[in-house]
Design a protein around this motif. Structure first.
Motif, PDB file in Angstrom:
ATOM      1  N   PRO A   1       0.813  -1.211  -0.060  1.00 53.40           N
ATOM      2  CA  PRO A   1       0.070  -0.054  -0.133  1.00 53.40           C
ATOM      3  C   PRO A   1       0.738   1.398  -0.060  1.00 53.40           C
ATOM      4  O   PRO A   1       1.099   1.694   0.854  1.00 53.40           O
ATOM      5  CB  PRO A   1      -0.728  -0.011   1.439  1.00 53.40           C
ATOM      6  N   ALA A   2       1.184   1.691  -1.153  1.00 54.79           N
ATOM      7  CA  ALA A   2       1.995   2.835  -1.091  1.00 54.79           C
ATOM      8  C   ALA A   2       1.376   4.120  -0.641  1.00 54.79           C
ATOM      9  O   ALA A   2       2.079   5.119  -0.064  1.00 54.79           O
ATOM     10  CB  ALA A   2       2.541   3.259  -2.695  1.00 54.79           C
ATOM     11  N   GLU A   3      -0.151   4.219  -0.954  1.00 54.43           N
ATOM     12  CA  GLU A   3      -0.772   5.617  -0.293  1.00 54.43           C
ATOM     13  C   GLU A   3      -0.501   5.404   1.405  1.00 54.43           C
ATOM     14  O   GLU A   3      -0.643   6.707   1.881  1.00 54.43           O
ATOM     15  CB  GLU A   3      -1.792   5.542  -0.635  1.00 54.43           C
ATOM     16  N   ILE A   4      -0.177   4.450   2.043  1.00 45.85           N
ATOM     17  CA  ILE A   4      -0.149   4.455   3.411  1.00 45.85           C
ATOM     18  C   ILE A   4       1.367   4.285   3.810  1.00 45.85           C
ATOM     19  O   ILE A   4       1.742   5.381   4.756  1.00 45.85           O
ATOM     20  CB  ILE A   4      -0.638   3.118   4.042  1.00 45.85           C
ATOM     21  N   LEU A   5       2.090   3.571   3.098  1.00 42.13           N
ATOM     22  CA  LEU A   5       3.433   3.455   3.804  1.00 42.13           C
ATOM     23  C   LEU A   5       4.325   4.360   2.938  1.00 42.13           C
ATOM     24  O   LEU A   5       5.341   4.506   3.408  1.00 42.13           O
ATOM     25  CB  LEU A   5       3.998   1.894   3.368  1.00 42.13           C
ATOM     26  N   GLY A   6       4.197   4.945   1.757  1.00 44.71           N
ATOM     27  CA  GLY A   6       4.870   5.804   1.069  1.00 44.71           C
ATOM     28  C   GLY A   6       5.089   7.069   1.625  1.00 44.71           C
ATOM     29  O   GLY A   6       6.341   7.546   2.267  1.00 44.71           O
ATOM     30  N   PRO A   7       4.149   7.731   2.282  1.00 44.10           N
ATOM     31  CA  PRO A   7       4.431   8.819   3.404  1.00 44.10           C
ATOM     32  C   PRO A   7       5.230   8.536   4.672  1.00 44.10           C
ATOM     33  O   PRO A   7       5.969   9.410   5.036  1.00 44.10           O
ATOM     34  CB  PRO A   7       2.921   9.275   3.792  1.00 44.10           C
ATOM     35  N   VAL A   8       5.171   7.165   5.076  1.00 46.05           N
ATOM     36  CA  VAL A   8       6.129   6.754   6.251  1.00 46.05           C
ATOM     37  C   VAL A   8       7.385   6.885   5.738  1.00 46.05           C
ATOM     38  O   VAL A   8       8.191   7.239   6.356  1.00 46.05           O
ATOM     39  CB  VAL A   8       5.502   5.377   6.507  1.00 46.05           C
ATOM     40  N   VAL A   9       7.725   6.245   4.525  1.00 45.13           N
ATOM     41  CA  VAL A   9       9.151   6.402   3.989  1.00 45.13           C
ATOM     42  C   VAL A   9       9.689   7.840   3.868  1.00 45.13           C
ATOM     43  O   VAL A   9      10.998   7.936   4.304  1.00 45.13           O
ATOM     44  CB  VAL A   9       9.081   5.661   2.671  1.00 45.13           C
ATOM     45  N   ARG A  10       8.792   8.652   3.561  1.00 44.17           N
ATOM     46  CA  ARG A  10       9.385  10.069   3.138  1.00 44.17           C
ATOM     47  C   ARG A  10       9.355  10.727   4.434  1.00 44.17           C
ATOM     48  O   ARG A  10      10.506  11.645   4.603  1.00 44.17           O
ATOM     49  CB  ARG A  10       8.031  10.892   2.353  1.00 44.17           C
ATOM     50  N   GLU A  11       8.706  10.291   5.275  1.00 49.23           N
ATOM     51  CA  GLU A  11       8.921  11.085   6.674  1.00 49.23           C
ATOM     52  C   GLU A  11       9.927  10.815   7.478  1.00 49.23           C
ATOM     53  O   GLU A  11      10.845  11.322   8.064  1.00 49.23           O
ATOM     54  CB  GLU A  11       7.454  10.763   7.502  1.00 49.23           C
ATOM     55  N   SER A  12      10.299   9.466   7.239  1.00 52.59           N
ATOM     56  CA  SER A  12      11.400   8.697   7.804  1.00 52.59           C
ATOM     57  C   SER A  12      12.948   9.324   7.372  1.00 52.59           C
ATOM     58  O   SER A  12      13.638   9.599   8.073  1.00 52.59           O
ATOM     59  CB  SER A  12      11.318   7.202   7.840  1.00 52.59           C
ATOM     60  N   THR A  13      12.486   9.415   5.882  1.00 51.45           N
ATOM     61  CA  THR A  13      13.965   9.976   5.264  1.00 51.45           C
ATOM     62  C   THR A  13      14.123  11.241   5.714  1.00 51.45           C
ATOM     63  O   THR A  13      15.272  11.516   5.958  1.00 51.45           O
ATOM     64  CB  THR A  13      13.596   9.786   3.753  1.00 51.45           C
ATOM     65  N   THR A  14      13.099  12.068   5.998  1.00 52.55           N
ATOM     66  CA  THR A  14      13.308  13.588   6.496  1.00 52.55           C
ATOM     67  C   THR A  14      13.910  13.674   7.790  1.00 52.55           C
ATOM     68  O   THR A  14      14.760  14.370   8.008  1.00 52.55           O
ATOM     69  CB  THR A  14      11.967  14.297   6.280  1.00 52.55           C
ATOM     70  N   ASN A  15      13.309  12.715   8.585  1.00 53.50           N
ATOM     71  CA  ASN A  15      14.015  12.595  10.103  1.00 53.50           C
ATOM     72  C   ASN A  15      15.319  12.418  10.045  1.00 53.50           C
ATOM     73  O   ASN A  15      16.084  12.930  10.838  1.00 53.50           O
ATOM     74  CB  ASN A  15      12.957  11.738  10.830  1.00 53.50           C
ATOM     75  N   ILE A  16      15.651  11.385   9.370  1.00 58.29           N
ATOM     76  CA  ILE A  16      17.150  10.909   9.293  1.00 58.29           C
ATOM     77  C   ILE A  16      18.003  12.012   8.675  1.00 58.29           C
ATOM     78  O   ILE A  16      19.084  12.284   9.386  1.00 58.29           O
ATOM     79  CB  ILE A  16      17.340   9.723   8.316  1.00 58.29           C
ATOM     80  N   LEU A  17      17.391  12.841   7.790  1.00 55.21           N
ATOM     81  CA  LEU A  17      18.446  13.957   7.233  1.00 55.21           C
ATOM     82  C   LEU A  17      18.333  15.111   8.465  1.00 55.21           C
ATOM     83  O   LEU A  17      19.447  15.693   8.220  1.00 55.21           O
ATOM     84  CB  LEU A  17      17.737  14.308   5.901  1.00 55.21           C
ATOM     85  N   LYS A  18      17.308  15.142   8.965  1.00 53.22           N
ATOM     86  CA  LYS A  18      17.268  16.507   9.578  1.00 53.22           C
ATOM     87  C   LYS A  18      17.788  16.273  11.186  1.00 53.22           C
ATOM     88  O   LYS A  18      18.271  17.126  11.768  1.00 53.22           O
ATOM     89  CB  LYS A  18      15.903  16.965   9.674  1.00 53.22           C
ATOM     90  N   HIS A  19      17.399  14.960  11.670  1.00 49.19           N
ATOM     91  CA  HIS A  19      17.768  14.917  13.142  1.00 49.19           C
ATOM     92  C   HIS A  19      18.696  13.678  13.349  1.00 49.19           C
ATOM     93  O   HIS A  19      19.208  13.363  14.633  1.00 49.19           O
ATOM     94  CB  HIS A  19      16.304  14.498  13.886  1.00 49.19           C
ATOM     95  N   GLY A  20      18.833  12.752  12.227  1.00 42.45           N
ATOM     96  CA  GLY A  20      19.793  11.724  12.604  1.00 42.45           C
ATOM     97  C   GLY A  20      21.093  11.939  12.929  1.00 42.45           C
ATOM     98  O   GLY A  20      21.765  11.514  14.127  1.00 42.45           O
ATOM     99  N   GLY A  21      21.889  12.632  11.937  1.00 41.94           N
ATOM    100  CA  GLY A  21      23.479  12.709  12.169  1.00 41.94           C
ATOM    101  C   GLY A  21      24.225  11.598  12.209  1.00 41.94           C
ATOM    102  O   GLY A  21      25.489  11.972  12.605  1.00 41.94           O
ATOM    103  N   GLY A  22      23.759  10.476  11.694  1.00 51.44           N
ATOM    104  CA  GLY A  22      24.760   9.139  11.991  1.00 51.44           C
ATOM    105  C   GLY A  22      25.367   9.167  10.663  1.00 51.44           C
ATOM    106  O   GLY A  22      25.259   9.925   9.488  1.00 51.44           O
ATOM    107  N   ALA A  23      25.763   7.627  10.153  1.00 50.78           N
ATOM    108  CA  ALA A  23      26.504   7.400   9.059  1.00 50.78           C
ATOM    109  C   ALA A  23      25.963   6.238   8.522  1.00 50.78           C
ATOM    110  O   ALA A  23      26.186   5.978   7.286  1.00 50.78           O
ATOM    111  CB  ALA A  23      27.782   7.034   9.227  1.00 50.78           C
ATOM    112  N   ARG A  24      24.822   5.722   8.973  1.00 50.06           N
ATOM    113  CA  ARG A  24      24.162   4.336   8.480  1.00 50.06           C
ATOM    114  C   ARG A  24      22.646   4.259   8.502  1.00 50.06           C
ATOM    115  O   ARG A  24      22.252   5.009   9.467  1.00 50.06           O
ATOM    116  CB  ARG A  24      24.717   3.077   9.291  1.00 50.06           C
ATOM    117  N   ALA A  25      21.966   3.635   7.650  1.00 51.26           N
ATOM    118  CA  ALA A  25      20.710   3.588   7.581  1.00 51.26           C
ATOM    119  C   ALA A  25      20.358   2.271   7.081  1.00 51.26           C
ATOM    120  O   ALA A  25      20.982   1.817   6.241  1.00 51.26           O
ATOM    121  CB  ALA A  25      19.842   4.748   6.901  1.00 51.26           C
TER     122      ALA A  25
END
Length: 411
Positions: free
Chosen positions: A310-334
């Motif tokens: 279900p892309a309409e449900i999980l797609g926004p989750v992927v995008r939100e997670s990617t944004t959080n990793i870029l903005k708040h992660g600060g690590g080296a691996r995902a």
């Protein structure tokens, strides 16, 4: 200072980009350190030529050696700037700092030549300073060839004039170090140029991908709207011509034009939905590419049947997670993992996203306001799914499960 006169601040970069930038900067420090280290070894080895000298000669030599090392530092600092100098920018290339650094290097080399009696060593030190300048493309390699020929000629001349046994092995090593100083510096700077070019290419690749996506959307929108607008224009023109003779036929053309407008509107909505509703495997691949371009090491595990997820449900989750990793992660691996769990209670799509956190960063609270996690819970909960996350042990993990049947996936 007024607001208008203040320089515009550079856009803030996300933690992963800053980490990659620090890695490139560290590479420069290794490069510059290698040049300075080899120069220091050469100068220390030359002390052997003062075995019979008095304390005053040794002190003068050490002072000249310190000046020679210090004169290389501003030249390396200028070269290490992450900005290329245009071929015509001679004012930037030959500034007062460069002039005084070269003058100090030449003066120190002259003192060293007088004290040690080695013109070859002095020539190598001056040649090193010349190699550290910002030269136009192709100039440095030609200069290096000429410098090596000159130093080799000095070596042969000193050998012929002073006799084959003068200095022995120690003198041979001194001369060898002096000969290798310029090519060693050139190799180190060439390595830095490659690293800088690769870093610039990485940034350009991300910008190019975004530009290509915008061009593709613009092209599709142009084709769609252009076709419908042309049809509508023809229908209205025909209605205008038919209106005096056959009002009913003209009204029919107006109705057809209105229908074309509705088709254009529906087509535009469908086009927007197509770009928003990217298949989940593509969504995950795009997220991985984005994080890799930002400098992260990304592991991607996708079920072969993920096209039905279900892309309409999980797609926004992927995008939100990617944004959080870029903005708040600060690590080296995902890591992204999407699998279809064939459990006893039915099939469930499970999406796992995890990334490491800096050791100095405090773990985020369970559900910080505005972080997007409450929105993920609400989104997956509306279809009977669940979301859990954990920020223990310097790693953030998000697990989302969605029943396949409840959203029409893999019925």
């Amino acid at each position: 200072m007024s607001d208008a006169s203040r320089p515009t601040a550079a856009p803030a970069r996300h933690p992963a980009a800053r980490a990659l930038s620090r890695g490139v900067t560290a590479t420069w420090w290794y490069t510059a350190g290698s040049v300075v280290l080899f120069q220091a070894i050469t100068l220390l080895w030359l002390v052997s030529a003062l075995a019979d000298g008095n304390d005053l000669q040794v002190a003068i030599y050490l002072a000249a050696a310190a000046v020679s090392l210090a004169s290389s530092v501003p030249l390396l600092a200028r070269y290490g700037r992450r900005r290329r100098v245009d071929d015509g920018d001679d004012e930037e290339r030959f500034s007062a700092t460069v002039f005084w650094s070269l003058a100090a290097s030449a003066a120190a080399a002259a003192v060293i030549a007088v004290i040690t009696g080695s013109v070859l060593s002095a020539a190598g030190l001056v040649a090193l300073a010349v190699m550290l300048l910002r030269w136009r493309s192709g100039v440095r390699i030609r200069l290096l060839g000429g410098v090596i020929v000159v130093i080799a000629a000095i070596w042969i001349s000193e050998r012929l004039l002073s006799g084959p046994d003068l200095g022995g092995d120690a003198q041979f090593v001194n001369n060898l170090f002096a000969l290798l100083l310029p090519p060693t510096a050139v190799l180190c700077l060439w390595w830095w140029d490659i690293v800088l070019a690769l870093d610039e290419a990485r940034v350009a690749e991300g910008r190019l991908a975004a530009a290509q996506e915008r061009l593709r959307l613009a092209g599709d929108l142009h084709d769609l709207q252009g076709h419908h607008l042309q049809v509508i224009a023809l229908q209205l023109e025909l209605a205008e011509r038919m209106l005096p003779r056959n009002p009913e036929a003209a009204a029919e053309q107006v109705r057809l034009a209105r229908a074309s407008v509705d088709e254009a509107r529906s087509g535009t909505r469908a086009l927007a939905a197509r770009f928003r509703g990217v298949p989940l495997p593509d969504e995950l691949a795009n997220a991985a590419d984005l994080l890799r371009a930002a400098g992260l090491d990304v592991e991607l595990e996708v079920d072969p049947r993920a096209g039905a997820a279900p892309a309409e449900i999980l797609g926004p989750v992927v995008r939100e997670s990617t944004t959080n990793i870029l903005k708040h992660g600060g690590g080296a691996r995902a890591r992204f993992r999407l699998v279809l769990d064939e459990g006893a209670h039915g099939r469930v799509w499970r999406l796992g996203v995890s990334n490491d956190l800096p050791a100095t960063a405090a773990p985020p609270p369970a559900a910080p306001a505005g972080s997007g996690l409450p929105g993920i819970v609400e989104r997956v909960g509306s279809v009977g799914g669940a979301a859990e996350w954990d920020a223990a042990q310097e790693r953030f993990t998000l697990e989302v499960s969605v029943p396949a049947a409840s959203v029409g996936g893999l019925s």
